[in-house]
Structure formats: structure tokens, C-alpha cells
Scaffold this motif. Sequence first.
Motif, PDB file in Angstrom:
ATOM      1  N   MET A   1       0.641  -1.080  -0.110  1.00 16.18           N
ATOM      2  CA  MET A   1      -0.138  -0.266   0.201  1.00 16.18           C
ATOM      3  C   MET A   1       1.246   1.681  -0.083  1.00 16.18           C
ATOM      4  O   MET A   1       1.172   1.860  -0.524  1.00 16.18           O
ATOM      5  N   GLY A   7      -2.040  -0.900  -5.369  1.00 12.55           N
ATOM      6  CA  GLY A   7      -2.593  -1.756  -4.464  1.00 12.55           C
ATOM      7  C   GLY A   7      -2.546  -3.509  -4.611  1.00 12.55           C
ATOM      8  O   GLY A   7      -2.789  -3.746  -4.057  1.00 12.55           O
ATOM      9  N   ASN A  11      -2.957  -6.458  -1.935  1.00 14.62           N
ATOM     10  CA  ASN A  11      -3.926  -7.110  -2.630  1.00 14.62           C
ATOM     11  C   ASN A  11      -3.608  -9.007  -2.930  1.00 14.62           C
ATOM     12  O   ASN A  11      -3.792 -10.347  -1.795  1.00 14.62           O
ATOM     13  N   ASN A 114     -10.233  -7.859  -4.348  1.00 10.35           N
ATOM     14  CA  ASN A 114     -10.031  -6.580  -4.195  1.00 10.35           C
ATOM     15  C   ASN A 114     -10.075  -5.912  -2.659  1.00 10.35           C
ATOM     16  O   ASN A 114     -10.677  -4.870  -2.186  1.00 10.35           O
ATOM     17  N   TYR A 116      -7.780  -4.254  -1.231  1.00 17.23           N
ATOM     18  CA  TYR A 116      -7.664  -3.095  -1.584  1.00 17.23           C
ATOM     19  C   TYR A 116      -8.662  -2.214  -1.597  1.00 17.23           C
ATOM     20  O   TYR A 116      -8.692  -0.713  -0.738  1.00 17.23           O
ATOM     21  N   SER A 120      -9.206   1.106   0.979  1.00 13.27           N
ATOM     22  CA  SER A 120      -8.910   2.234   1.463  1.00 13.27           C
ATOM     23  C   SER A 120     -10.770   3.362   0.970  1.00 13.27           C
ATOM     24  O   SER A 120      -9.692   3.984   1.409  1.00 13.27           O
TER      25      SER A 120
END
Length: 194
Positions: A1, A7, A11, A114, A116, A120
Motif C-alpha cells: 500500500m 494496491g 491484494n 480487491n 485494497y 482504502s
Amino acid sequence: MIVDNSGELFNIGAHFMATNPIIKIVEPILAIGFIIHIILASILTLQNRGARPIKYDLRRQSGNCTWSSRNMYILGGLVLIFLFVHLWNFWWKIKFAGDPLLTEINVDGTTMENTYALVSGLFKSSIIYCFLYILGGIFLGLHLTHGFWSAFQSIGFCNQIWRKRLECLAKIFAFIIAAGFSIIPLYFMLGLAN
């Protein structure tokens, strides 16, 4: 990250953690360990409080113990709240409930969720959640500061030479854990993400 704004690395790491057979074995053992720790700590705290039903008139414990050690039960409760929030927002959604952000993606030929986008999305959408998450990391660090060295004290490393060394290691360990939990929300709060 932090080193990869796309990402992909996050992941890949999350997929590894979700599919690794060793993690699948250790995860329930860790959960059972937490539950036992919480139950035994609660019993011990209640027994200690019951042993002296009348409080002391004057308490000057700052000279012989830290604030963290005097407030382990309170810190433990705050860490439990932090753990619940963390598990609810990430682990539960990834393992069971799902989330619209957890769409499947392909990274280097491997299909994965996903995660991330989930992480996020939460941190980008709420600065309050970022602050609470950082505060939770700090509470965890304070709790571990005392817990780390006192665990060694429980098994006999309690002389002054070892205690000073273990207290120093405990502070380093606790700082690393607190920083580890705080770095991702800080990353999004400071606007370093895309």
C-alpha cells in the motif's frame, strides 16, 4: 500500500493470508487464545478487586508501576472494542458478509478479492474512523507495553537486570505494533494514496 499505490501488493498479501494453510490453522488457535486471555484477565481483575473491598485512602503508585500496568483492564477493554471494529470492518466482510468493494480482480494471473478497495474505501471515506483506528493502535501498544514484559516476569525473569531489558524490548515491540496499525490510516489521512 505504502510502496505501491495501485494496491496490487496489498491484494497479493491479503490473498496470501487468506489462502495460506498455516494461517488457516493458526487463526482459530489465536482466536481461542484471545478468548481465554480475556476470560482469565477478567477473572483475575475481579478477584484482585474483591481481595481489598475497601480502597486505600492515598495511592501513589506512579513510582513503582506504570500507568499502563495500573490500567490494564481498561486498556484491554478499549483494545477489545478496537479488535471488534477491526474484525467487523475487514475480517467479517472478507470472510462472510462480503462488500460491493470486494470485487474479484486478476493480479499476475491469480484471481482474488480487491481487499485494497475495501480498506482504502473505509479510510478514505472517514477521517473519524482513521483517528479511531490510530487511537486503537495506540491503546494496543500501551496494553502490550506492560503485557510483554510481565509475561516474562510470570515465567521467572523478574530480577532488576532482566526487567529493565524486557521493559525496553516491550516498548520497542509495542511501538512497532502500534505504528503498524496506525500507518495505513495515516497514509490515507495525509493524502499519500491516489
